[in-house]
Write a protein that holds these residues in place. Structure first.
Motif, short mmCIF file in Angstrom:
data_model
loop_
_atom_site.label_atom_id
_atom_site.label_comp_id
_atom_site.label_asym_id
_atom_site.label_seq_id
_atom_site.Cartn_x
_atom_site.Cartn_y
_atom_site.Cartn_z
N PHE A 65 3.46 -0.13 -5.28
CA PHE A 65 3.99 0.02 -4.06
C PHE A 65 5.43 0.06 -4.08
N GLN A 68 6.46 3.02 -6.06
CA GLN A 68 6.57 4.37 -5.13
C GLN A 68 7.68 4.22 -3.94
N TRP A 69 7.82 3.31 -3.37
CA TRP A 69 8.79 3.12 -2.39
C TRP A 69 10.15 3.39 -2.87
N ARG A 72 10.76 6.97 -3.41
CA ARG A 72 10.34 7.93 -2.35
C ARG A 72 11.13 8.87 -1.94
N ASN A 79 3.95 11.16 -5.48
CA ASN A 79 3.18 10.15 -4.58
C ASN A 79 3.49 10.47 -3.20
N TYR A 82 0.86 5.92 0.69
CA TYR A 82 0.95 4.42 0.69
C TYR A 82 0.13 3.76 1.46
N GLU A 84 -2.34 0.35 1.42
CA GLU A 84 -2.71 -0.68 0.70
C GLU A 84 -2.71 -1.89 1.50
#
Length: 106
Positions: A65, A68-69, A72, A79, A82, A84
């Motif tokens: 995460f 990915q963040w 972003r 991706n 998100y 989770e």
């Protein structure tokens, strides 16, 4: 044999990339590049980098995460999901922050 929880990055030939998590066996992971439709439908050769490996799921999913963040706003990052659920009690000792290293420069 202990299960491996991996955070990986799949690289497309055109510079795009996909950040993912997997707990597949070594043999299954060899041929696995991600569950995204973009990855599954891609016909050219892909490259994959293991970014981090953990003994349990929660820190691996948190690392996935965070990467990915962090990426972003990069138009090359493929991706889009998100989603989770993480248990905070399993992340009390989470400190490791890693970077994607193969092709990307922070």
């Amino acid at each position: 044999m202990a299960k491996k929880h991996r955070v990986y990055c799949t690289y497309f030939p055109d510079g795009r990339y996909y950040i993912g998590y997997s707990c597949k066996t070594d043999k299954q992971f060899e041929k696995y590049y991600g569950s995204s439709t973009i990855v599954k439908e891609h016909k050219e050769e892909l490259q994959k980098e293991i970014i981090a490996e953990y003994a349990s799921r929660a820190p691996a999913k948190m690392q996935e995460f965070l990467l990915q963040w962090q990426n972003r706003q990069d138009p090359n990052c493929e991706n889009d999901m998100y989603n989770e659920r993480l248990r905070a009690s399993q992340l009390k000792n989470f400190e490791k922050w890693v970077q994607i290293t193969k092709f990307l420069q922070p």
